[in-house]
Design a protein around this motif. Sequence first.
Motif, short mmCIF file in Angstrom:
data_model
loop_
_atom_site.label_atom_id
_atom_site.label_comp_id
_atom_site.label_asym_id
_atom_site.label_seq_id
_atom_site.Cartn_x
_atom_site.Cartn_y
_atom_site.Cartn_z
N THR A 78 0.84 -1.20 0.00
CA THR A 78 0.00 0.00 0.00
C THR A 78 0.88 1.25 0.00
O THR A 78 0.65 2.19 -0.76
CB THR A 78 -0.91 0.02 1.25
OG1 THR A 78 -1.51 -1.25 1.39
CG2 THR A 78 -1.97 1.10 1.16
N LEU A 79 1.90 1.22 0.86
CA LEU A 79 2.83 2.35 0.94
C LEU A 79 3.50 2.58 -0.42
O LEU A 79 3.57 3.71 -0.91
CB LEU A 79 3.89 2.07 2.01
CG LEU A 79 5.02 3.10 2.11
CD1 LEU A 79 4.50 4.42 2.66
CD2 LEU A 79 6.16 2.58 2.97
N LEU A 80 3.95 1.48 -1.04
CA LEU A 80 4.60 1.58 -2.34
C LEU A 80 3.66 2.18 -3.38
O LEU A 80 4.06 3.06 -4.15
CB LEU A 80 5.02 0.19 -2.81
CG LEU A 80 6.37 -0.32 -2.35
CD1 LEU A 80 6.53 -1.79 -2.71
CD2 LEU A 80 7.48 0.50 -3.00
N GLY A 81 2.44 1.68 -3.37
CA GLY A 81 1.44 2.18 -4.32
C GLY A 81 1.23 3.69 -4.14
O GLY A 81 1.18 4.44 -5.12
N ASP A 82 1.15 4.13 -2.87
CA ASP A 82 0.96 5.55 -2.58
C ASP A 82 2.14 6.37 -3.08
O ASP A 82 1.97 7.42 -3.71
CB ASP A 82 0.83 5.78 -1.06
CG ASP A 82 -0.52 5.28 -0.54
OD1 ASP A 82 -1.40 4.99 -1.38
OD2 ASP A 82 -0.66 5.18 0.70
N ILE A 83 3.35 5.88 -2.79
CA ILE A 83 4.55 6.62 -3.19
C ILE A 83 4.65 6.73 -4.71
O ILE A 83 4.96 7.78 -5.27
CB ILE A 83 5.82 5.97 -2.59
CG1 ILE A 83 5.83 6.19 -1.07
CG2 ILE A 83 7.08 6.51 -3.24
CD1 ILE A 83 6.97 5.51 -0.34
N LEU A 84 4.33 5.63 -5.40
CA LEU A 84 4.39 5.65 -6.87
C LEU A 84 3.37 6.64 -7.42
O LEU A 84 3.66 7.38 -8.37
CB LEU A 84 4.13 4.24 -7.42
CG LEU A 84 5.29 3.26 -7.21
CD1 LEU A 84 4.83 1.83 -7.46
CD2 LEU A 84 6.46 3.62 -8.12
N GLU A 85 2.21 6.65 -6.80
CA GLU A 85 1.17 7.56 -7.28
C GLU A 85 1.57 9.01 -7.02
O GLU A 85 1.43 9.87 -7.89
CB GLU A 85 -0.15 7.22 -6.58
CG GLU A 85 -1.37 7.70 -7.34
CD GLU A 85 -2.63 7.46 -6.53
OE1 GLU A 85 -2.94 6.27 -6.30
OE2 GLU A 85 -3.27 8.44 -6.14
N GLN A 86 2.07 9.27 -5.81
CA GLN A 86 2.41 10.64 -5.44
C GLN A 86 3.60 11.18 -6.24
O GLN A 86 3.64 12.36 -6.57
CB GLN A 86 2.73 10.73 -3.93
CG GLN A 86 1.47 10.63 -3.08
CD GLN A 86 1.77 10.09 -1.67
OE1 GLN A 86 2.92 9.99 -1.26
NE2 GLN A 86 0.71 9.74 -0.95
N THR A 87 4.57 10.31 -6.53
CA THR A 87 5.75 10.79 -7.26
C THR A 87 5.53 10.71 -8.77
O THR A 87 6.21 11.39 -9.53
CB THR A 87 7.01 9.97 -6.93
OG1 THR A 87 6.75 8.59 -7.23
CG2 THR A 87 7.39 10.11 -5.46
N GLY A 88 4.59 9.88 -9.19
CA GLY A 88 4.31 9.73 -10.61
C GLY A 88 5.33 8.86 -11.34
O GLY A 88 5.38 8.84 -12.57
N LEU A 89 6.15 8.12 -10.58
CA LEU A 89 7.13 7.25 -11.23
C LEU A 89 6.44 6.02 -11.81
O LEU A 89 5.62 5.39 -11.15
CB LEU A 89 8.21 6.82 -10.22
CG LEU A 89 9.33 5.95 -10.81
CD1 LEU A 89 10.24 6.78 -11.71
CD2 LEU A 89 10.15 5.28 -9.71
N ASP A 90 6.79 5.70 -13.05
CA ASP A 90 6.31 4.48 -13.67
C ASP A 90 6.82 3.30 -12.83
O ASP A 90 8.02 3.14 -12.66
CB ASP A 90 6.87 4.42 -15.11
CG ASP A 90 6.54 3.12 -15.83
OD1 ASP A 90 5.90 2.24 -15.22
OD2 ASP A 90 6.95 3.01 -17.00
N PRO A 91 5.90 2.47 -12.32
CA PRO A 91 6.31 1.36 -11.43
C PRO A 91 7.37 0.45 -12.06
O PRO A 91 8.21 -0.10 -11.36
CB PRO A 91 5.02 0.58 -11.20
CG PRO A 91 3.92 1.53 -11.50
CD PRO A 91 4.44 2.51 -12.50
N ALA A 92 7.34 0.33 -13.39
CA ALA A 92 8.30 -0.53 -14.08
C ALA A 92 9.73 -0.02 -13.91
O ALA A 92 10.69 -0.74 -14.16
CB ALA A 92 7.95 -0.64 -15.55
N ARG A 93 9.86 1.26 -13.50
CA ARG A 93 11.20 1.82 -13.34
C ARG A 93 11.73 1.69 -11.92
O ARG A 93 12.83 2.14 -11.61
CB ARG A 93 11.20 3.28 -13.79
CG ARG A 93 11.00 3.40 -15.31
CD ARG A 93 10.95 4.83 -15.74
NE ARG A 93 12.17 5.53 -15.42
CZ ARG A 93 12.26 6.85 -15.28
NH1 ARG A 93 11.19 7.60 -15.43
NH2 ARG A 93 13.41 7.41 -14.98
N LEU A 94 10.93 1.06 -11.06
CA LEU A 94 11.39 0.83 -9.68
C LEU A 94 11.70 -0.65 -9.48
O LEU A 94 10.90 -1.52 -9.81
CB LEU A 94 10.32 1.27 -8.68
CG LEU A 94 10.60 0.95 -7.20
CD1 LEU A 94 11.83 1.68 -6.69
CD2 LEU A 94 9.39 1.31 -6.34
#
Length: 288
Positions: free
Chosen positions: A127-143
């Motif tokens: 959940t935390l990861l999902g929030d951070i990805l959404e807030q920063t706008g980073l494409d999840p595939a790049r993490l």
Amino acid sequence: RAKKSTTQKVCLYDAGMDEAARARTVLTAELRAALEADQFELHYQVQTSVLTGKITGYEALLRWRHPERGMVLPSEFLPLAEESGLIARLGEWVLRTACNDATTWTPPYRVSVNLSPVQFAYPNLSTLLGDILEQTGLDPARLELELTESTIVADKARALMIVRQIKALGVTIALDDFGTGYSSLDTLRSFPFDRIKLDRSFMQDFEFNPQVKAIVRAVLALGKSLNIPVLAEGIETPGQLLLLGEEGCDHAQGFFLGRPAALRDIVSSGQIIRAIPFGNTVKMDLRH
Ligand code: C2E
Ligand code: MG
Ligand code: MG
Ligand code: MG
């Protein structure tokens, strides 16, 4: 006389323990304050494709800029951060900062973030990861998240569930420090890793010790047959890189390719092609 010296020894020992315990208490308090005072920073170390020499991404490595002691490495404070529970907030800061930094890099450069066992046990990691990805706008595939086997062994079933949740977000998972500690083929079989990072201890005698070379070769073959790319850590010489190329290793990381450095230094050395903060001037990668 013998008795006296024993007594003396005991006294010194006790004083030493007091000292060590006091030092830990002080360090824990300092760590807590350091988070508020913004004394942590992320350094980045380049990862490249062995075949093309092109940059594929960067690993985020945590540093503590201590006002008196200077730059403190993770081995000196991570254990205490984990024991004191501070790792939860520190780890969240690392994730958020790394994702945020990576949004300023030209895709497809990826960012790799290390996760400690304590963070991995955190109940709402995905959940935390999902929030951070959404807030920063980073494409999840790049993490990419780096786990070691010690993180997994405690409870494999639970670990597998968490790994699946993380992967469902589109984030990839690397197995860090492979070949040391708890390494087992069972882990490779049962976890959907996207990358294997071969521990840097194997690079030490790689060029000159036939046994080490045979082991590296076997790990590379394993990666090939499981269809999981292998990154060799700790490349310090051109000879190691050359040999890795001959052996068909996919990716490499190490001082020879680039030392971990602050983001601004990596940018000025031309290692990162910046897209956003410096307007649209695309900086060429000068090293390849
Ligand atoms: P790691 O994830 O295996 O990171 C690689 C370590 O090897 C880094 O040490 C890096 O500076 C060092 N290294 C890279 N290339 C070479 C080389 O060519 N030769 C040699 N001798 N060393 C090389 P560092 O930065 O001191 O980090 C140590 C460990 O601390 C990391 O090992 C990782 O397990 C942990 N760590 C670092 N940052 C974080 C973080 O943000 N969160 C967590 N949970 N752990 C972290
Ligand atoms: Mg790592
Ligand atoms: Mg490693
Ligand atoms: Mg390590």
